[in-house]
Scaffold this motif. Structure first.
Motif, PDB file in Angstrom:
ATOM      1  N   LEU A 170      62.441  46.573  28.928  1.00 56.46           N
ATOM      2  CA  LEU A 170      62.923  45.776  30.056  1.00 56.46           C
ATOM      3  C   LEU A 170      62.643  46.473  31.384  1.00 56.46           C
ATOM      4  CD1 LEU A 170      64.535  43.341  31.146  1.00 56.46           C
ATOM      5  CD2 LEU A 170      66.623  44.651  30.746  1.00 56.46           C
ATOM      6  N   VAL A 173      58.843  45.834  32.281  1.00 57.04           N
ATOM      7  CA  VAL A 173      58.306  44.481  32.415  1.00 57.04           C
ATOM      8  C   VAL A 173      58.268  44.064  33.883  1.00 57.04           C
ATOM      9  CG1 VAL A 173      58.716  42.057  31.851  1.00 57.04           C
ATOM     10  CG2 VAL A 173      59.052  43.800  30.126  1.00 57.04           C
ATOM     11  N   PRO A 175      58.584  41.851  37.195  1.00 56.89           N
ATOM     12  CA  PRO A 175      59.572  40.825  37.564  1.00 56.89           C
ATOM     13  C   PRO A 175      59.042  39.405  37.424  1.00 56.89           C
ATOM     14  CG  PRO A 175      59.570  42.609  39.165  1.00 56.89           C
ATOM     15  CD  PRO A 175      58.401  42.855  38.259  1.00 56.89           C
ATOM     16  N   ARG A 178      59.613  36.360  34.037  1.00 55.87           N
ATOM     17  CA  ARG A 178      61.057  36.095  33.980  1.00 55.87           C
ATOM     18  C   ARG A 178      61.547  35.710  32.581  1.00 55.87           C
ATOM     19  NH1 ARG A 178      62.816  32.299  38.803  1.00 55.87           N
ATOM     20  NH2 ARG A 178      64.819  32.685  37.780  1.00 55.87           N
ATOM     21  N   ARG A 181      61.776  38.934  30.569  1.00 60.66           N
ATOM     22  CA  ARG A 181      62.843  39.794  31.077  1.00 60.66           C
ATOM     23  C   ARG A 181      64.212  39.249  30.682  1.00 60.66           C
ATOM     24  NH1 ARG A 181      62.102  43.589  34.909  1.00 60.66           N
ATOM     25  NH2 ARG A 181      64.180  43.156  35.746  1.00 60.66           N
ATOM     26  N   THR A 182      64.380  37.945  30.794  1.00 60.75           N
ATOM     27  CA  THR A 182      65.657  37.331  30.418  1.00 60.75           C
ATOM     28  C   THR A 182      65.926  37.517  28.937  1.00 60.75           C
ATOM     29  OG1 THR A 182      65.402  35.669  32.166  1.00 60.75           O
ATOM     30  CG2 THR A 182      66.988  35.195  30.423  1.00 60.75           C
ATOM     31  N   ALA A 185      66.870  41.107  28.251  1.00 62.84           N
ATOM     32  CA  ALA A 185      68.220  41.385  28.749  1.00 62.84           C
ATOM     33  C   ALA A 185      69.278  40.829  27.793  1.00 62.84           C
ATOM     34  CB  ALA A 185      68.396  40.793  30.142  1.00 62.84           C
TER      35      ALA A 185
END
Length: 396
Positions: A170, A173, A175, A178, A181-182, A185
């Motif tokens: 994470l 990665v 930005p 998305r 990344r989501t 997370a």
């Protein structure tokens, strides 16, 4: 059924993820990553459904073996822990030889632990059926004690490794990715919740070893942690799968364009705005229609564009430290907002017609670059410079 709902729900989420990914899995079955995804989702579904008390009771009854579900659930849970690590190894990439070695080692270790769990249950003695508290009830029973320790250790290693690998990934990665990344997370959050489950389990079992009764931690506190963790991990694998699809990208763009569509639909021609759409119309068709309404509204407002408003907004944006390309977008959005306000303020349709006729003798009105509609819509909705132009249509 209510006792098992807390586990059936996250299990259903994993089934949903499997159904979403099924076409891709079928096309790319020869790829290790696809096989790892399929294995994890299938094993994850099995864990959630097999670990529910109603299922445990049914399996014990059908097999005729008291507590048969215990080694079954522990073995599948151990396989799930190993599958998580394998998937992250395949997902993260790297030199193929290194990934293969790490995958084989993971499969071998967790496979051996799974076999050991079955053997320890077979040589142990568990005559009393326990649907919810087998861990603590048999915490001091020879061989079953070792079986419980094996599954808890394997699950602790698997969950910790998954959380750590996803956290490190994470941080690397970009930005712009998305959905990925989501998803990462959510998996990290699920891993943290799963560590809460493990803390409750280890504490309750350790209390039994010390001669104390803290069984409530294992029986009542741990299951909600497990359910929430599975829900987060399942969602974490769903988001990148769905978020990277064309339909999701169309939906995201469709949603982003709403501020522009809402502001301009009143100026677009009726032949554009009244195109029949049903609630089941594909999102791609809806996106094309929304873009058409916006483009037609921009064309209808062309004679109301004031280059002076745009120039003032452009200078204000540069003064706030924005780059030239974004300042240009802010300026276009401000000029568009000003045109909307001035057009709405026209006393009547006749006044608008007179203004349009008067403009016919002037040079061709400013043409707004409507191609970056999503970025234009974002500035139209969020920029304070655009908000100022909307309040006062005169040059800023």
């Amino acid at each position: 059924m209510s006792d098992g709902l807390i586990l059936y729900v996250p299990g259903s989420v994993m089934i949903l993820a499997l159904l979403i990914k099924a076409p891709t899995l079928r096309r790319g079955w020869d790829q290790p990553l696809m096989r790892a995804v399929c294995t994890l989702l299938v094993v994850g579904c099995m864990v959630m459904f097999l670990a529910a008390p109603p299922t445990i009771s049914a399996v014990n009854r059908l097999t005729g073996i008291v507590n048969f579900s215990a080694p079954l659930v522990y073995s599948v849970l151990t396989a799930f822990s190993g599958s998580c690590i394998v998937l992250v190894l395949q997902w993260g990439g790297g030199p193929p030889a290194v990934v293969r070695r790490a995958t084989r080692l993971t499969v071998a270790v967790f496979g051996a632990v799974t076999l050991l769990i079955v053997v320890l249950f077979a040589i142990g003695d568990a005559p009393v059926e326990r649907l919810r508290d087998l861990d603590t009830y048999y915490a001091n029973t020879p061989w079953l004690r070792e079986m419980i320790v094996c599954y808890l250790l394997a699950h602790t290693v698997g969950s910790s490794t998954l959380t750590l690998l996803c956290w490190k990934w994470l941080l690397r990665v970009r930005p712009s990715l998305r959905p990925l990344r989501t998803g990462l997370a959510l998996i990290v959050l699920g891993g943290v919740l799963d560590l809460g489950y493990l803390v409750a389990k280890w504490t309750a079992v350790g209390a039994r070893w010390a001669g104390r009764d803290w069984d409530g931690l294992s029986t009542y506190a741990a299951p909600p942690f497990a359910s929430a963790a599975a829900l987060m991990v399942g969602s974490g694998f769903i988001v990148p799968l769905v978020g990277g699809s064309a339909a999701w990208r169309d939906f995201s763009r469709y949603r982003l364009l709403h501020p522009l569509w809402k502001a301009l639909r009143g100026f677009a021609a009726s032949s554009v705005t009244t195109v029949p759409l049903t609630w089941w119309s594909p999102i791609g068709i809806r996106l094309i229609h929304r873009e058409s309404v916006i483009d037609d509204g921009i064309l209808a407002l062309a004679c109301w564009f004031d280059p002076a408003v745009r120039e003032a907004a452009y200078e204000a944006a540069l003064g706030q430290g924005l780059c030239a390309s974004r300042a240009s977008l802010v300026a276009d959005a401000a000029m568009l907002a000003s045109a909307c306000r001035r057009r709405e303020a026209a006393a009547s349709a006749e006044a608008a017609d007179r203004a349009a006729a008067a403009d016919q003798g002037l040079p061709e009105p400013y043409r707004l670059d409507s191609r970056p509609l999503a970025a234009l819509a974002r500035e139209f909705r969020t920029s304070p410079i655009v908000a100022a132009a909307r309040r006062d249509p005169a040059p800023i």
